[in-house]
Design a protein around this motif. Structure first.
Motif, PDB file in Angstrom:
ATOM      1  N   PRO A   1      96.258  -6.447   6.008  1.00  0.00           N
ATOM      2  CA  PRO A   1      95.991  -7.539   6.973  1.00  0.00           C
ATOM      3  C   PRO A   1      95.183  -8.675   6.374  1.00  0.00           C
ATOM      4  CG  PRO A   1      95.656  -5.390   8.000  1.00  0.00           C
ATOM      5  CD  PRO A   1      95.833  -5.134   6.542  1.00  0.00           C
ATOM      6  N   ALA A   2      94.091  -8.345   5.666  1.00  0.00           N
ATOM      7  CA  ALA A   2      93.293  -9.397   5.042  1.00  0.00           C
ATOM      8  C   ALA A   2      94.068 -10.092   3.936  1.00  0.00           C
ATOM      9  CB  ALA A   2      91.993  -8.799   4.487  1.00  0.00           C
ATOM     10  N   MET A   3      94.882  -9.341   3.206  1.00  0.00           N
ATOM     11  CA  MET A   3      95.659  -9.916   2.124  1.00  0.00           C
ATOM     12  C   MET A   3      96.647 -10.956   2.650  1.00  0.00           C
ATOM     13  SD  MET A   3      98.091  -7.912  -0.648  1.00  0.00           S
ATOM     14  CE  MET A   3      96.820  -6.653  -0.861  1.00  0.00           C
ATOM     15  N   PHE A   4      97.336 -10.632   3.719  1.00  0.00           N
ATOM     16  CA  PHE A   4      98.304 -11.586   4.267  1.00  0.00           C
ATOM     17  C   PHE A   4      97.607 -12.783   4.909  1.00  0.00           C
ATOM     18  CE2 PHE A   4     101.484  -8.280   3.711  1.00  0.00           C
ATOM     19  CZ  PHE A   4     102.593  -9.036   3.371  1.00  0.00           C
ATOM     20  N   ALA A   5      96.389 -12.580   5.404  1.00  0.00           N
ATOM     21  CA  ALA A   5      95.617 -13.737   5.869  1.00  0.00           C
ATOM     22  C   ALA A   5      95.345 -14.685   4.712  1.00  0.00           C
ATOM     23  CB  ALA A   5      94.310 -13.273   6.508  1.00  0.00           C
ATOM     24  N   GLY A   6      95.019 -14.130   3.552  1.00  0.00           N
ATOM     25  CA  GLY A   6      94.837 -14.965   2.368  1.00  0.00           C
ATOM     26  C   GLY A   6      96.120 -15.641   1.943  1.00  0.00           C
ATOM     27  N   PHE A   7      97.240 -14.936   2.048  1.00  0.00           N
ATOM     28  CA  PHE A   7      98.532 -15.539   1.701  1.00  0.00           C
ATOM     29  C   PHE A   7      98.827 -16.742   2.598  1.00  0.00           C
ATOM     30  CE2 PHE A   7     100.389 -11.266   0.037  1.00  0.00           C
ATOM     31  CZ  PHE A   7      99.516 -11.330  -1.033  1.00  0.00           C
ATOM     32  N   ARG A   8      98.539 -16.616   3.904  1.00  0.00           N
ATOM     33  CA  ARG A   8      98.807 -17.720   4.814  1.00  0.00           C
ATOM     34  C   ARG A   8      97.945 -18.938   4.481  1.00  0.00           C
ATOM     35  NH1 ARG A   8      98.779 -13.541   8.650  1.00  0.00           N
ATOM     36  NH2 ARG A   8      96.725 -14.171   9.423  1.00  0.00           N
ATOM     37  N   ILE A   9      96.669 -18.689   4.162  1.00  0.00           N
ATOM     38  CA  ILE A   9      95.802 -19.810   3.797  1.00  0.00           C
ATOM     39  C   ILE A   9      96.302 -20.474   2.524  1.00  0.00           C
ATOM     40  CG2 ILE A   9      93.458 -20.446   3.104  1.00  0.00           C
ATOM     41  CD1 ILE A   9      92.468 -18.092   4.826  1.00  0.00           C
ATOM     42  N   SER A  10      96.617 -19.667   1.524  1.00  0.00           N
ATOM     43  CA  SER A  10      97.065 -20.211   0.242  1.00  0.00           C
ATOM     44  C   SER A  10      98.442 -20.844   0.344  1.00  0.00           C
ATOM     45  CB  SER A  10      97.071 -19.110  -0.817  1.00  0.00           C
ATOM     46  OG  SER A  10      95.758 -18.663  -1.094  1.00  0.00           O
ATOM     47  N   ALA A  11      99.246 -20.440   1.316  1.00  0.00           N
ATOM     48  CA  ALA A  11     100.566 -21.063   1.483  1.00  0.00           C
ATOM     49  C   ALA A  11     100.419 -22.548   1.780  1.00  0.00           C
ATOM     50  CB  ALA A  11     101.336 -20.354   2.604  1.00  0.00           C
ATOM     51  N   GLY A  12      99.505 -22.889   2.696  1.00  0.00           N
ATOM     52  CA  GLY A  12      99.262 -24.302   2.961  1.00  0.00           C
ATOM     53  C   GLY A  12      98.599 -25.006   1.795  1.00  0.00           C
ATOM     54  N   LEU A  13      97.664 -24.314   1.121  1.00  0.00           N
ATOM     55  CA  LEU A  13      96.992 -24.921  -0.018  1.00  0.00           C
ATOM     56  C   LEU A  13      97.942 -25.162  -1.183  1.00  0.00           C
ATOM     57  CD1 LEU A  13      93.611 -22.938  -0.079  1.00  0.00           C
ATOM     58  CD2 LEU A  13      94.017 -25.272   0.730  1.00  0.00           C
ATOM     59  N   SER A  14      98.976 -24.326  -1.322  1.00  0.00           N
ATOM     60  CA  SER A  14      99.922 -24.521  -2.417  1.00  0.00           C
ATOM     61  C   SER A  14     100.689 -25.830  -2.251  1.00  0.00           C
ATOM     62  CB  SER A  14     100.891 -23.340  -2.491  1.00  0.00           C
ATOM     63  OG  SER A  14     101.739 -23.292  -1.354  1.00  0.00           O
ATOM     64  N   VAL A  15     101.016 -26.184  -1.013  1.00  0.00           N
ATOM     65  CA  VAL A  15     101.682 -27.472  -0.772  1.00  0.00           C
ATOM     66  C   VAL A  15     100.728 -28.616  -1.089  1.00  0.00           C
ATOM     67  CG1 VAL A  15     102.817 -28.907   0.961  1.00  0.00           C
ATOM     68  CG2 VAL A  15     103.194 -26.436   0.949  1.00  0.00           C
ATOM     69  N   ILE A  16      99.463 -28.474  -0.675  1.00  0.00           N
ATOM     70  CA  ILE A  16      98.472 -29.494  -1.013  1.00  0.00           C
ATOM     71  C   ILE A  16      98.339 -29.612  -2.530  1.00  0.00           C
ATOM     72  CG2 ILE A  16      96.027 -30.109  -0.847  1.00  0.00           C
ATOM     73  CD1 ILE A  16      95.979 -28.738   1.866  1.00  0.00           C
ATOM     74  N   GLY A  17      98.311 -28.465  -3.219  1.00  0.00           N
ATOM     75  CA  GLY A  17      98.206 -28.492  -4.668  1.00  0.00           C
ATOM     76  C   GLY A  17      99.386 -29.180  -5.326  1.00  0.00           C
ATOM     77  N   ALA A  18     100.596 -28.962  -4.793  1.00  0.00           N
ATOM     78  CA  ALA A  18     101.770 -29.632  -5.349  1.00  0.00           C
ATOM     79  C   ALA A  18     101.679 -31.144  -5.152  1.00  0.00           C
ATOM     80  CB  ALA A  18     103.037 -29.079  -4.697  1.00  0.00           C
ATOM     81  N   LEU A  19     101.204 -31.586  -3.989  1.00  0.00           N
ATOM     82  CA  LEU A  19     101.053 -33.016  -3.742  1.00  0.00           C
ATOM     83  C   LEU A  19      99.958 -33.624  -4.609  1.00  0.00           C
ATOM     84  CD1 LEU A  19     101.315 -33.026   0.161  1.00  0.00           C
ATOM     85  CD2 LEU A  19     103.077 -33.700  -1.462  1.00  0.00           C
ATOM     86  N   VAL A  20      98.845 -32.893  -4.746  1.00  0.00           N
ATOM     87  CA  VAL A  20      97.748 -33.389  -5.581  1.00  0.00           C
ATOM     88  C   VAL A  20      98.206 -33.499  -7.035  1.00  0.00           C
ATOM     89  CG1 VAL A  20      95.468 -32.806  -6.496  1.00  0.00           C
ATOM     90  CG2 VAL A  20      95.928 -32.576  -4.060  1.00  0.00           C
ATOM     91  N   GLY A  21      98.951 -32.498  -7.511  1.00  0.00           N
ATOM     92  CA  GLY A  21      99.481 -32.570  -8.859  1.00  0.00           C
ATOM     93  C   GLY A  21     100.400 -33.759  -9.056  1.00  0.00           C
ATOM     94  N   ASP A  22     101.183 -34.062  -8.048  1.00  0.00           N
ATOM     95  CA  ASP A  22     102.037 -35.254  -8.109  1.00  0.00           C
ATOM     96  C   ASP A  22     101.207 -36.521  -8.262  1.00  0.00           C
ATOM     97  OD1 ASP A  22     104.550 -34.253  -8.117  1.00  0.00           O
ATOM     98  OD2 ASP A  22     104.942 -34.527  -6.001  1.00  0.00           O
ATOM     99  N   LEU A  23     100.140 -36.621  -7.475  1.00  0.00           N
ATOM    100  CA  LEU A  23      99.323 -37.829  -7.490  1.00  0.00           C
ATOM    101  C   LEU A  23      98.577 -38.000  -8.816  1.00  0.00           C
ATOM    102  CD1 LEU A  23      97.873 -37.693  -3.862  1.00  0.00           C
ATOM    103  CD2 LEU A  23      99.603 -39.251  -4.729  1.00  0.00           C
ATOM    104  N   PHE A  24      98.200 -36.879  -9.444  1.00  0.00           N
ATOM    105  CA  PHE A  24      97.456 -36.957 -10.693  1.00  0.00           C
ATOM    106  C   PHE A  24      98.365 -37.136 -11.907  1.00  0.00           C
ATOM    107  CE2 PHE A  24      93.692 -34.366  -8.871  1.00  0.00           C
ATOM    108  CZ  PHE A  24      93.195 -35.515  -8.289  1.00  0.00           C
TER     109      PHE A  24
END
Length: 284
Positions: free
Chosen positions: A202-225
């Protein structure tokens, strides 16, 4: 409502256990609040666009139908957005997959030896707190300005929630069950795979859900940099901003948000499929 019906409601812990008619009614009631908020947002959007901003400043917040018309219904703009969405999705999903593997393996290692946790976890915290912008020159020197750089930024942003939540889940297994496994002579790997790992899901999948949104942010940030190579949504957003093509820019932002929501909902669904029934039963 009778006492028997009330007790039945308390006993039911899963929506799928309800009768079909009541299930549809419950889902409708759950859908109404977000639909109402969405309607208020759209109404406020139109109000600001037509009644607050004058014609010369309406480009700051174009009305939604204009964004759809210019951003999605124009064939050339739509093709550009789809190509950018594909590249951003590729970076986000691959970065998330790498972060999941590295995060879960690292958390498992730290859970098995206290000296490893004391040695590695502070560095994971430090890595999380360092601004990505400060690491951009180093990343550029190591991997250049292409796909690998964007992928590394995505992994760095998405990694920490997986480590933290997985380690928390592994350390939260019931102490009585730990003692029971030791009493029966269970080895380290038996305790890990039959007690600690299932208890951490349960805690692991909670982390997956948080990181799922952060991965999209990371892809956009990488694009900008790192703006070399094929343009993802982040590069398109920056290009549209510089050209004051706000309809296309809002369309790209909408697609990026939709991607993040989709990945988040997928891991929510996957978590319910993997741990939903027994976890809800244990909580009830």
């Amino acid at each position: 409502m009778s006492v028997l019906e009330a007790s039945t409601d308390v006993a039911v812990t899963n929506v799928s256990e309800l009768p079909p008619r009541r299930r549809r009614r419950m889902r409708l009631w759950r859908a109404l609040p977000p639909i109402g908020v969405f309607a208020l947002i759209i109404g406020g959007w139109y109000t600001i666009s037509y009644y607050v901003l004058d014609d010369s400043r309406r480009f700051l917040l174009p009305p939604p139908h204009q964004i759809i018309d210019v951003g999605f219904l124009d064939p050339i703009n739509f093709q550009n957005l789809m190509r950018g969405l594909w590249l951003t999705t590729e970076v986000a999903l691959l970065g998330l997959a790498i972060a999941i593997v590295v995060g879960v393996v690292g958390a498992v290692l730290m859970s098995q030896a206290k000296w490893l946790e004391l040695s590695l976890y502070p560095w994971a915290v430090i890595l999380q707190t360092i601004p990505v912008l400060a690491l951009v020159p180093l990343i550029a020197l190591w991997t250049g300005f292409g796909f690998q750089s964007r992928l590394l930024v995505c992994v760095l942003i998405a990694l920490f929630p997986i480590i933290a939540n997985t380690l928390f889940g592994l350390q939260s297994a019931d102490a009585g069950l730990r003692d029971l496994f030791r009493l029966h002579g269970a080895g380290r790997f038996t305790r890990l795979f039959k007690l600690l790992f299932p208890a951490s899901l349960p805690a692991m999948f909670a982390g997956f859900r948080i990181s799922a949104g952060l991965s999209v942010i990371g892809a956009l940030v990488g694009d900008l940099f790192f703006k070399q190579g094929k343009p993802g949504l982040g590069i398109l957003i920056d290009v549209y901003r510089s050209r004051l093509q706000t309809e296309q820019m809002y369309a790209a932002v909408f697609l990026a948000s939709l991607l993040g929501i989709t990945v988040f909902l997928f891991f929510g669904w996957l978590g319910r499929r993997v741990v939903g029934k027994w976890y809800q039963a244990s909580r009830g």
